[in-house]
Structures are given as structure tokens and as C-alpha cells.
Write an enzyme that holds these catalytic residues in place. Structure first.
Site, PDB file in Angstrom:
ATOM      1  N   GLU A 190      14.512 -30.730  19.471  1.00 51.94           N
ATOM      2  CA  GLU A 190      14.246 -29.585  20.329  1.00 51.94           C
ATOM      3  C   GLU A 190      14.559 -28.280  19.613  1.00 51.94           C
ATOM      4  O   GLU A 190      15.465 -28.205  18.792  1.00 51.94           O
ATOM      5  CB  GLU A 190      15.087 -29.662  21.608  1.00 51.94           C
ATOM      6  CG  GLU A 190      14.631 -30.736  22.566  1.00 51.94           C
ATOM      7  CD  GLU A 190      15.354 -30.652  23.904  1.00 51.94           C
ATOM      8  OE1 GLU A 190      16.426 -30.020  23.954  1.00 51.94           O
ATOM      9  OE2 GLU A 190      14.844 -31.210  24.880  1.00 51.94           O
ATOM     10  N   CYS A 222      23.035 -22.738  25.690  1.00 55.73           N
ATOM     11  CA  CYS A 222      24.000 -23.216  24.696  1.00 55.73           C
ATOM     12  C   CYS A 222      24.705 -24.471  25.183  1.00 55.73           C
ATOM     13  O   CYS A 222      25.270 -24.503  26.273  1.00 55.73           O
ATOM     14  CB  CYS A 222      25.021 -22.111  24.418  1.00 55.73           C
ATOM     15  SG  CYS A 222      26.282 -22.582  23.234  1.00 55.73           S
TER      16      CYS A 222
END
Length: 408
Positions: free
Chosen positions: A91, A381
Site C-alpha cells: 500500500e 499513520c
């Protein structure tokens, strides 16, 4: 032997040298491939005749393909699921900012909209065809995530990171293997078709400095034609691989170094980051001191805020004293939940603000609080890859300020 990516620069130069072909043709090949992603090698004009059969037999214009592209509800973040030629997946995430936001030195900032690409350096495999079928449309995204989380527990899906950070979705899923330099660069190639990428951060799946040679090769390619990125617009994040930090400045001068510190003392760091046992805090700080002396650059310190773990006033004072001899920017990161996999809680806004106030007000350390992006598509994150997404919209967040636009 698998056919290599044309962006595997080391292999390409090696084959050209064996064939007696001038390596100066390489940038023009890359430029043509970027502009013509579905090209045949015979389409590229003005190459030596020996180059065409060599390219056909050893290289592909791309060894990966975009499997799925998903936009966050506010269109600020775009996440890519990229399929590699061996069936593995990786990803990457585009985050859009506006460098004009805020002020610098009391004056309006210059600049404009910018796009930053968050790149992965290690890989994921083992996703079933059933889960991928569910990922095929945006409407089915939440269903895919649910199935993916189920399969993680049942089939032990492997994700590309062996650091094992307990607050990170990627870290909880173990290590598969490293990406090649070409597979790293291809993430930039894919993303460039959706947005003009100005900045690159190596903060995706994996520990970049554990894939050191491929990282260095990929960044050198990004710095040259046709990408022409500035080293000051590239950030490499690490948990603190000391031996790699020791040679990073000489191999890649002028780029930004971000250190995932996350705790001011060794025992807490080991509790939440098992890999920290191999990199004692005292030795890490010595390595960073040498790095800063040689580079003359500020260092980004990443610090995730975990409720009742590392977010108390005592921890803020300890962190400030640890960093008092450094030139740093501390980036406080609100913890992003990772579904059923985490025992941690997000620090309250009050605690984050108090922590920041101590660092900035008492010690004069420049401290920012990271604005989270892409939580609704598990692109924030620490959420790559298994988080249960937040179904509520992030709202109209607008364009944000980019980390590389901080005046260091």
C-alpha cells in the site's frame, strides 16, 4: 528468474554494461515509460539496436499494477493497493496539503497545494480472492476490511515489517520480505498519474533502513531524471537502525531523517517497540548526534501519544532533556486505533496540548501535532493495513500543511 522492473536501476545498468550500451540512455527510457505506461519496448525511439532485445528479455515497463484506488471522504487522501508480480500486495498513500496555511515569522507563507506520497518499503501477501473481490469497489471497502481482519487472525496473513511496534497495524502482522528498488519507484510512478508528487515520505509499510540498499537505489532514481525530486523533499523514517543511520548521511546527503522515538526512556520504548531492545536509546542518541553534526540538518522526532503510557507531564520533561542538545522538530502523533488488535487508547486533546506546551513553552523545542488524514480509509499513520475504518467522515478538512514545508 523473474523479469525485473525497468526501474531496478542497478540491474538495468548491469545489463547495459554487459551489452556495451551507454547508460546515458537510461533516463530517456524511464521518461518514456512514465509518460507511456502501456508502451512496448519497440515504441521507444532512438535507442541502440542492441537495447531492444535486451529490454524485452530482461525487463518490464512495470512489474506491479494498481489493484484498487480509494479516496477519503474529503478527497484529501488517496490510498492505493498495489499488486506485485509475485502476487503480493503493498500500500501507498497520497496526502494533499497546502503550504500557504499558517504563518512563518509572523508573515503569510508562500507556496500552494502540494501532494506527498507515503511509500512502503516491504510487502504484504496472502490476501484471499474472496477478500480482494470485496475490495473491488469503494462501496464494499468496509466489508473488505472486516474480512481482512478476520483472515489475519485465522490465516496469519504476513505484512512487511518485522519491527513489531505494538501500536502499529503493519507492525502487528510480521514480516514478509523486502521490495526491490524498482517496486519502490513504481509506487511513485503509479501515484504520479493521480497527482503531481512534490514530496515523498518513507513512512508506509516496513522499516526503510532494513531494506537499505534498495532504499538508497530507489531514492537516487527519484532524485534524477525524469522525477527530479529534491533531497530536501524526501523524508526517511526509522525506528532507529543504528548501523544504517551511521552511513545514511554519506549515501544520501541532504534528505530529511525522521526517528520514531515514541518514548523518552528505554524501558517504555521496549514495551511498545520490541525492536528497541536491539538499539539502546543511549547508543541511538549518540548515532543521531553524529548524524546531525555531519549533516547540519534538524531531525524530525516522531512521538505517538498513547494514553497513560507515554503522555504524562513527566514524560514530556524526560523527552525535552533527552533532546536538549539536538536541533529537532518534535511531531506529536495522535494514536490511530487498529480495530481489535490494540490495547492502547488515544491520548485526550488536553493531554496532547499539555505535552506540546511543556516542550515548546518550557524548553523551546519546536513541536507540532500531526493532523490525521485518511482515517476513514485506513490510510492514516499506523493504520496500514488491518484497521477497522472509522465510518464517520473526517469533515471538510481542506488542504493541510506538509511536513517538508516546515522551514527547518
Amino acid at each position: 528468474m523473474a523479469i525485473a522492473s525497468i526501474f531496478d536501476g542497478g540491474e538495468l545498468r548491469k545489463q547495459f554494461q554487459i551489452a556495451g550500451i551507454n547508460p546515458n540512455f537510461i533516463p530517456s527510457i524511464w521518461k518514456y515509460v512514465v509518460q507511456n505506461p502501456n508502451c512496448d519496448w519497440d515504441d521507444i525511439p532512438s535507442l541502440p539496436s542492441a537495447a531492444y532485445p535486451l529490454l524485452r528479455s530482461h525487463f518490464k515497463p512495470s512489474t506491479s499494477s494498481l489493484h484498487t484506488v480509494i479516496d477519503s471522504s474529503d478527497n484529501v487522501t488517496t490510498k492505493f493497493l498495489i499488486k506485485l508480480q509475485n502476487g503480493s500486495f503493498v500500500e501507498s498513500v497520497i496526502m494533499r496539503y497546502d503550504s500557504r496555511l499558517g504563518k512563518y515569522g509572523g508573515k503569510p507563507r508562500s507556496g500552494g497545494p502540494r501532494s506527498t506520497l507515503c511509500i512502503s518499503s516491504q510487502r504484504i501477501s496472502g490476501v484471499s480472492s474472496q477478500a480482494l473481490h470485496a475490495f473491488d469497489t469503494f462501496a464494499n471497502f468496509h466489508r473488505w476490511i472486516h474480512m481482512f481482519d478476520q483472515e489475519y487472525r485465522v490465516f496469519h496473513l504476513i505484512v512487511g515489517c518485522k519491527m513489531g511496534c505494538k501500536f502499529c497495524a503493519t507492525g502487528t502482522m510480521g514480516f514478509k520480505n523486502n521490495l526491490s528498488s524498482g517496486e519502490i519507484v513504481e509506487q511513485l510512478v503509479h501515484a504520479s498519474r493521480f497527482s503531481q508528487i512534490r514530496n515523498v515520505v518513507f513512512m508506509g509499510m516496513g522499516e526503510p533502513l532494513n531494506n537499505y540498499s534498495a532504499l538508497v537505489e530507489a531514492i537516487h532514481i527519484m532524485l534524477g531524471s525524469p522525477f527530479q525530486l529534491s533531497p530536501k523533499k524526501i523524508t526517511v523514517s526509522t525506528v532507529g537502525i543504528i548501523h544504517a543511520i551511521n552511513k545514511l548521511q554519506s549515501d544520501l546527503p541532504n534528505l530529511n531523517l525522521a526517528v520514531s522515538l515514541h518514548a523518552p526512556v528505554q524501558n517504555i520504548r521496549c514495551q511498545i517497540m520490541p525492536a528497541a531492545r536491539a538499539f539502546p536509546l543511549e547508543k541511538l542518541m549518540d548515532a543521531l548526534q553524529t548524524y546531525q553534526k555531519n549533516s547540519g540538518q534538524k531531525i524530525f522526532i516522531e512521538y505517538i501519544m498513547l494514553d497513560e503510557v507515554n503522555d504524562e507531564e513527566e514524560h514530556a520533561h524526560q523527552l525535552a532533556k533527552l533532546l536538549e542538545t539536538f536541533q529537532v522538530v518534535v511531531n506529536l502523533i495522535p494514536f490511530n486505533p487498529i480495530g481489535n488488535l490494540s490495547c492502547f487508547k488515544t491520548s485526550s486533546e488536553h493531554k496532547v496540548a499539555r505535552f506540546q506546551k511543556i516542550l515548546r513553552g518550557t524548553y523551546g523545542i519546536r513541536t507540532t501535532v500531526r493532523k490525521e488524514m485518511g482515517q476513514d480509509i485506513s490510510g492514516a499513520c499506523g493504520q496500514l493495513v488491518v484497521n477497522q475504518p472509522n465510518k464517520s467522515s473526517m469533515g471538510s478538512a481542506g488542504l493541510l500543511t506538509d511536513i517538508e514545508d516546515l522551514h527547518l
